[in-house]
Write a protein that holds these residues in place. Structure first.
Motif, PDB file in Angstrom:
ATOM      1  N   UNK A 137       0.832  -1.204   0.000  1.00 27.63           N
ATOM      2  CA  UNK A 137       0.000   0.000   0.000  1.00 27.63           C
ATOM      3  C   UNK A 137       0.871   1.260   0.000  1.00 27.63           C
ATOM      4  N   UNK A 138       1.914   1.274   0.826  1.00 31.02           N
ATOM      5  CA  UNK A 138       2.807   2.436   0.882  1.00 31.02           C
ATOM      6  C   UNK A 138       3.413   2.725  -0.494  1.00 31.02           C
ATOM      7  N   UNK A 139       3.914   1.673  -1.147  1.00 33.54           N
ATOM      8  CA  UNK A 139       4.580   1.866  -2.435  1.00 33.54           C
ATOM      9  C   UNK A 139       3.583   2.302  -3.507  1.00 33.54           C
ATOM     10  N   UNK A 177       8.839   4.191  -9.547  1.00 36.40           N
ATOM     11  CA  UNK A 177       8.899   3.287  -8.399  1.00 36.40           C
ATOM     12  C   UNK A 177      10.240   2.553  -8.351  1.00 36.40           C
ATOM     13  N   UNK A 178      10.762   2.203  -9.519  1.00 34.57           N
ATOM     14  CA  UNK A 178      12.061   1.519  -9.551  1.00 34.57           C
ATOM     15  C   UNK A 178      13.169   2.448  -9.051  1.00 34.57           C
ATOM     16  N   UNK A 179      13.147   3.697  -9.474  1.00 33.92           N
ATOM     17  CA  UNK A 179      14.143   4.660  -9.016  1.00 33.92           C
ATOM     18  C   UNK A 179      14.012   4.906  -7.512  1.00 33.92           C
ATOM     19  N   UNK A 184      16.220   5.346  -2.711  1.00 31.05           N
ATOM     20  CA  UNK A 184      15.760   5.755  -1.384  1.00 31.05           C
ATOM     21  C   UNK A 184      15.506   4.556  -0.476  1.00 31.05           C
ATOM     22  N   UNK A 185      14.609   3.666  -0.892  1.00 33.42           N
ATOM     23  CA  UNK A 185      14.209   2.565  -0.020  1.00 33.42           C
ATOM     24  C   UNK A 185      15.322   1.545   0.175  1.00 33.42           C
ATOM     25  N   UNK A 341       8.758   5.903   6.514  1.00 31.41           N
ATOM     26  CA  UNK A 341       8.060   4.904   7.317  1.00 31.41           C
ATOM     27  C   UNK A 341       8.379   3.500   6.818  1.00 31.41           C
ATOM     28  N   UNK A 342       8.559   3.366   5.524  1.00 31.74           N
ATOM     29  CA  UNK A 342       8.759   2.072   4.870  1.00 31.74           C
ATOM     30  C   UNK A 342       9.810   1.194   5.559  1.00 31.74           C
ATOM     31  N   UNK A 343      11.032   1.678   5.833  1.00 33.45           N
ATOM     32  CA  UNK A 343      12.054   0.799   6.422  1.00 33.45           C
ATOM     33  C   UNK A 343      11.730   0.313   7.828  1.00 33.45           C
TER      34      UNK A 343
END
Length: 466
Positions: A137-139, A177-179, A184-185, A341-343
């Motif tokens: 959902x986040x992505x 999204x790939x970048x 970042x992620x 928040x993701x990590x």
């Protein structure tokens, strides 16, 4: 089931005593792991508060204004406060039992001590399902912010699309999204210690506050101009469908407070583990304040025009000067917030997945091959899911009504009820009453919410909010 596990259960519970990361330096059980952690004397109170707050404040903050509009101002605000109170109670039960047993330094280990290895595995599955769904959902939302999205036949432009134009390969959703994943992620999910994320967590909380301040400012300006009115205080229930629809709000509120899977990893790194209870209370106070302010001013600003994801409302004219600039600031701040928040959520996902597939292996922090293999596999799955899941809010609702409810309330309630039958004797009568209440609310609201979601999917005429 006694609190003292058998030798076989202890062997199975490798992950309960050996978390993903080493604890603070003075823990004798981790002396052989400290070569890579020289100079780490333990996490601070503020760092722990930011990390736990970041675990709590995710995508749920954008769904809460629509929930408040559906429930009405008074019941909605009470539900947000009730969610914070029940969450604090459930975390306190888990922490108390873990300290009493003195054998568990993880949520899954506490469950294993209370009910055995099968329950532990079931909890880990629930955490994996919940966190995996949330990260997808986040992505997806990050992709919506950058590349835009379609909702009910209306195209909502993304930031990069507005700045650089559409129909270019470098502005395509999958490319962006790939970048984001690589630049970042990827670096953020490569940390092996949750305390390493304390600064990014502090920034993510600050960005959530920025969103609240902007929303409040715009709402106050428009209220002073007389262009908006006060929201309704109570829900509008015209028929039976409207009544049952109210129950679909509960899983969203539950999901907005889920942080149990990161409580023990954060506690394990503290300089003073006895601070965990005030840390939980401070984090929940901070997050519930953000939730209340976001929900109130969001409903005040948009009223019945509010979308299920209030961020979608910030892509048009707000009726004030510099509206376009404000829209961009809101979307940028929230997009970056989710990236940070993701990590934190990914951390416990990786930890529990490793416990499911490698229960007898050495700690994952000491096996780089396993650590990066699981990290890459999970990130690849999340990336594919973010590009192919058709409706994030249906998935969000089902995840909240099943795995999130189990992690946040069913397992803690079951632990509390088990305390009255073991040797520790630390469960009070109040704990048992609260546990039965949590079980009743969790089971009934989840059942109704799932049935309502199924009805909304199967019935083309239904307008049940997802």
């Amino acid at each position: 089931m006694t609190a003292i596990s058998s030798a076989g259960d202890r062997k199975h519970r490798r992950g309960s005593k050996v978390p993903l990361l080493p604890q603070k330096r003075d823990d004798r059980d981790y002396d052989d792991c400290q070569s890579a952690e020289v100079g780490f004397d333990g996490a601070s109170f503020s760092g722990a508060v930011f990390n736990l707050s970041t675990t709590i404040v995710g995508a749920g903050i954008m769904a809460l204004p629509a929930i408040l509009n559906q429930l009405g101002l008074i019941p909605g605000l009470l539900m947000i406060l009730l969610g914070a109170w029940v969450t604090e109670l459930s975390i306190d039960l888990v922490l108390r039992f873990g300290r009493a047993s003195k054998t568990s330094t993880s949520y899954s280990g506490v469950v294993a001590d209370a009910f055995g290895g099968f329950a532990r595995t079931l909890l880990q599955v629930c955490i994996v399902v919940n966190n995996l769904g949330m990260l997808i959902v986040y992505l997806i939302i990050i992709g919506d912010v950058l590349a835009g999205t379609w909702s009910e036949g209306v195209h909502h432009s993304g930031l990069v699309e507005e700045w650089l134009g559409s129909h270019h390969w470098w502005t395509a959703r999958s490319t962006l999204l790939l970048l984001t994943t690589f630049l970042v992620l990827g670096p953020l999910i490569s940390f092996k210690r949750v305390d390493s994320l304390r600064y990014t967590s502090a920034l993510s909380v600050l960005l959530a506050v920025v969103f609240v301040v902007i929303t409040a400012g715009v709402a106050i300006v428009k209220l002073a101009e007389g262009s908006i009115g006060m929201p309704r205080l109570m829900p509008q229930v015209k028929d039976q469908a409207d009544f049952w629809k109210l129950f679909t709000t509960v899983p969203v509120i539950v999901t907005a407070y889920i942080c149990h899977h990161n409580v023990h990893p954060i506690e394990n790194e503290l300089k003073d583990p006895s601070q965990m209870k005030p840390i939980v209370r401070a984090s929940l106070t901070l997050c519930s304040s953000v939730y209340i302010a976001t929900s109130f001013f969001g409903v005040l600003l948009f009223g019945d025009k509010i979308m299920d994801d209030v961020l979608t409302n910030f892509d048009g004219d707000l009726g004030i000067p510099y509206s376009s600039l404000i829209d961009d600031i809101v979307r940028i701040s929230y997009g970056v917030h989710l990236m940070l928040v993701f990590p934190i959520v990914f951390y416990s996902l990786r930890l529990n997945l490793d416990g499911l597939f490698f229960p007898y292996a050495i700690p994952i922090s000491r096996d780089n091959k396993r650590f990066f293999s699981i990290t890459i596999a999970l990130m690849g799955f999340i990336f594919v899911g973010a590009n192919f899941v058709p409706n994030i809010w249906d998935a969000f609702q089902f995840t909240g009504a099943t795995a999130a409810v189990a992690v946040g309330f069913i397992f803690p309630a079951a632990i509390a009820l088990s305390l009255s039958r073991n040797a520790h004797g630390i469960a009070t009568k109040r704990d048992r009453v609260a546990a039965w209440l949590m079980l009743f609310l969790a089971v009934t609201t989840s059942t109704v919410a799932i049935c309502s979601d199924v009805y909304s999917i199967l019935s083309p005429d239904s307008d049940i909010t997802s």
